[in-house]
Design an enzyme around this catalytic site. Sequence first.
Site, PDB file in Angstrom:
ATOM      1  N   GLU A  54       0.813  -1.176  -0.263  1.00 35.96           N
ATOM      2  CA  GLU A  54       0.047   0.059   0.054  1.00 35.96           C
ATOM      3  C   GLU A  54       0.792   1.250   0.036  1.00 35.96           C
ATOM      4  OE1 GLU A  54      -2.769  -0.503   3.268  1.00 35.96           O
ATOM      5  OE2 GLU A  54      -3.745  -2.077   2.175  1.00 35.96           O
ATOM      6  N   GLU A  65      -2.019 -10.371  -6.042  1.00 28.61           N
ATOM      7  CA  GLU A  65      -1.917 -11.291  -7.321  1.00 28.61           C
ATOM      8  C   GLU A  65      -1.513 -10.621  -8.563  1.00 28.61           C
ATOM      9  OE1 GLU A  65      -4.355 -10.114  -5.395  1.00 28.61           O
ATOM     10  OE2 GLU A  65      -6.184 -11.340  -5.233  1.00 28.61           O
TER      11      GLU A  65
HETATM   12  N1  THU Z   1      -6.217  -6.600  -2.210  1.00 34.64           N
HETATM   13  C1  THU Z   1      -5.335  -7.356  -2.902  1.00 34.64           C
HETATM   14  O1  THU Z   1      -4.031  -7.428  -2.722  1.00 34.64           O
HETATM   15  N2  THU Z   1      -5.952  -8.329  -3.829  1.00 34.64           N
HETATM   16  C2  THU Z   1      -7.210  -8.396  -4.004  1.00 34.64           C
HETATM   17  O2  THU Z   1      -7.564  -8.545  -4.866  1.00 34.64           O
HETATM   18  C3  THU Z   1      -8.275  -7.489  -3.060  1.00 34.64           C
HETATM   19  C4  THU Z   1      -7.555  -6.575  -2.185  1.00 34.64           C
HETATM   20  C5  THU Z   1      -5.358  -5.901  -1.064  1.00 34.64           C
HETATM   21  C6  THU Z   1      -5.392  -4.411  -1.490  1.00 34.64           C
HETATM   22  C7  THU Z   1      -5.531  -3.506  -0.226  1.00 34.64           C
HETATM   23  O3  THU Z   1      -3.965  -3.157   0.197  1.00 34.64           O
HETATM   24  C8  THU Z   1      -6.005  -4.467   0.843  1.00 34.64           C
HETATM   25  O4  THU Z   1      -6.235  -5.729   0.056  1.00 34.64           O
HETATM   26  C9  THU Z   1      -7.461  -4.114   1.142  1.00 34.64           C
HETATM   27  O5  THU Z   1      -8.292  -3.739   0.022  1.00 34.64           O
HETATM   28 ZN    ZN Z   2      -7.093  -7.137  -6.485  1.00 32.09          ZN
END
Ligand code: THU
Ligand code: ZN
Length: 161
Positions: A54, A65
Amino acid sequence: MITISLNKINELDKKLIDLAIKIREKSYCPYSNYAVGAALLAENDEFFLGCNIESSDYTLTTHAEMLAVDNMVQSGNRKIKKIAIALIGKGEIPATPCGLCRQKILEFDKEGNCEIIIANLNHNNEIVNITYFTLSELLPFSFNSSFLKYFLNFETSNNNQ
Ligand code: THU
Ligand code: ZN
């Protein structure tokens, strides 16, 4: 979609799930506190990993992913055989990858039949359930490169297939 208990899962899938759970520990998610890990098996049987990363601006987030897929492509592989994703989920309804990640996976799974293995964890990082999906279950009627080929006479160059 099928939910399978951990003791019925084959060794390869267990390995993928383990890798996804391990790489999840590297997640940088101080804003959401929601860690995600992904491990994929490429066509040449190599593993590629990703975690979410993030940013204080809130929009620059790399999804787990996406990083796994980018790592695969950067290494010269162009096809995902299967991908395991580890994330917190409640159990009854599996927490699944977001729409962007589904589309990202589709780009390197031209047939749409790539196996997506979801390991939902509780807050103690224990597996609460494992669910198998195909990509086409998660992303039906998808937009893909075949439309570009058909309407725009788009052809990919040899090194871009
Ligand atoms: N997140 C992912 O890494 N993959 C997804 O497909 C769903 C969301 C992460 C993004 C963010 O850092 C956290 O999960 C909350 O949305
Ligand atoms: Zn995602």
